[in-house]
Design a protein around this motif. Structure first.
Motif, short mmCIF file in Angstrom:
data_model
loop_
_atom_site.label_atom_id
_atom_site.label_comp_id
_atom_site.label_asym_id
_atom_site.label_seq_id
_atom_site.Cartn_x
_atom_site.Cartn_y
_atom_site.Cartn_z
N LEU A 90 -16.72 32.56 1.88
CA LEU A 90 -16.16 31.27 2.27
C LEU A 90 -15.05 30.85 1.32
N THR A 91 -15.22 31.09 0.04
CA THR A 91 -14.20 30.76 -0.95
C THR A 91 -12.93 31.56 -0.69
N SER A 92 -13.08 32.85 -0.44
CA SER A 92 -11.92 33.70 -0.18
C SER A 92 -11.17 33.26 1.08
N LEU A 93 -11.91 33.01 2.15
CA LEU A 93 -11.28 32.56 3.39
C LEU A 93 -10.56 31.24 3.18
N THR A 94 -11.20 30.32 2.48
CA THR A 94 -10.60 29.01 2.22
C THR A 94 -9.34 29.15 1.38
N ALA A 95 -9.37 29.99 0.35
CA ALA A 95 -8.21 30.17 -0.52
C ALA A 95 -7.03 30.72 0.26
N VAL A 96 -7.29 31.72 1.08
CA VAL A 96 -6.20 32.31 1.88
C VAL A 96 -5.64 31.28 2.86
N LEU A 97 -6.52 30.61 3.57
CA LEU A 97 -6.08 29.63 4.56
C LEU A 97 -5.35 28.46 3.88
N SER A 98 -5.84 28.02 2.73
CA SER A 98 -5.20 26.92 2.01
C SER A 98 -3.80 27.28 1.56
N ASN A 99 -3.57 28.54 1.27
CA ASN A 99 -2.24 28.96 0.85
C ASN A 99 -1.32 29.21 2.03
N ILE A 100 -1.88 29.28 3.22
CA ILE A 100 -1.04 29.45 4.42
C ILE A 100 -0.65 28.10 4.99
N VAL A 101 -1.63 27.20 5.18
CA VAL A 101 -1.36 25.93 5.85
C VAL A 101 -1.51 24.71 4.95
N SER A 102 -1.86 24.86 3.70
CA SER A 102 -2.09 23.77 2.74
C SER A 102 -3.57 23.35 2.78
N ASN A 103 -3.95 22.57 1.79
CA ASN A 103 -5.36 22.25 1.57
C ASN A 103 -6.02 21.46 2.70
N VAL A 104 -5.46 20.32 3.01
CA VAL A 104 -6.11 19.43 3.98
C VAL A 104 -6.17 20.07 5.37
N PRO A 105 -5.07 20.65 5.86
CA PRO A 105 -5.20 21.31 7.17
C PRO A 105 -6.21 22.46 7.16
N ALA A 106 -6.32 23.18 6.04
CA ALA A 106 -7.31 24.26 5.96
C ALA A 106 -8.72 23.71 6.11
N VAL A 107 -8.99 22.60 5.44
CA VAL A 107 -10.31 21.98 5.55
C VAL A 107 -10.56 21.51 6.98
N LEU A 108 -9.54 20.95 7.61
CA LEU A 108 -9.69 20.48 8.99
C LEU A 108 -9.97 21.64 9.94
N VAL A 109 -9.36 22.78 9.69
CA VAL A 109 -9.60 23.95 10.55
C VAL A 109 -10.99 24.52 10.33
N LEU A 110 -11.44 24.56 9.07
CA LEU A 110 -12.73 25.17 8.76
C LEU A 110 -13.92 24.27 9.07
N GLU A 111 -13.70 22.98 9.11
CA GLU A 111 -14.83 22.04 9.29
C GLU A 111 -15.64 22.31 10.55
N PRO A 112 -15.03 22.48 11.73
CA PRO A 112 -15.87 22.74 12.91
C PRO A 112 -16.56 24.10 12.87
#
Length: 123
Positions: free
Chosen positions: A41-63
């Motif tokens: 989960l940390t790896s996926l979040t780090a990659v996604l956060s670096n692609i779309v930024s922190n808050v959008p990454a959290v919004l995508v992963l939340e559901p």
């Protein structure tokens, strides 16, 4: 102003992604990635956060993590990982796009103020 449009567009894009792409089938497919393990989960979040930024990454992963056995723990992992992911690839992030021009403009303004006041040491 253009920067505000970029961020607004980013959030609109993420909202569209949530509605059009994150279907129950996708959630089930991503659920097979073992997101209940902190490292995955940390790896996926780090990659996604670096692609779309922190808050959008959290919004995508939340559901997606809402269906895990311990969604509260998963959201805490996402929060920490997205926050700490910043230094990984500084050039891909939106913050330098915002901060660098603002700092440059501020420094040029201060330099002009110092020159116009006739302070010693101004170049």
């Amino acid at each position: 102003m253009p920067l505000l449009v970029i961020f607004a567009g980013l959030f609109i894009l993420v909202a569209g992604l949530e509605k059009a792409v994150i279907t129950p089938d996708i959630i089930a497919w991503v659920g097979n990635w073992r997101l209940d393990h902190v490292g995955v989960l940390t790896s996926l979040t780090a990659v996604l956060s670096n692609i779309v930024s922190n808050v959008p990454a959290v919004l995508v992963l939340e559901p997606i993590v809402a269906h895990l056995a311990d969604p509260e723990r998963a959201l805490l992992v996402i929060a920490i990982a997205s926050t700490l992911a910043g230094p990984l690839s500084h050039r891909l992030r939106a913050a330098p796009t915002v901060v660098k021009p603002a700092v440059k403009s501020f420094l040029l303004t201060q330099r002009t103020v110092v020159k116009s006041n006739g302070c010693a040491g101004a170049q």
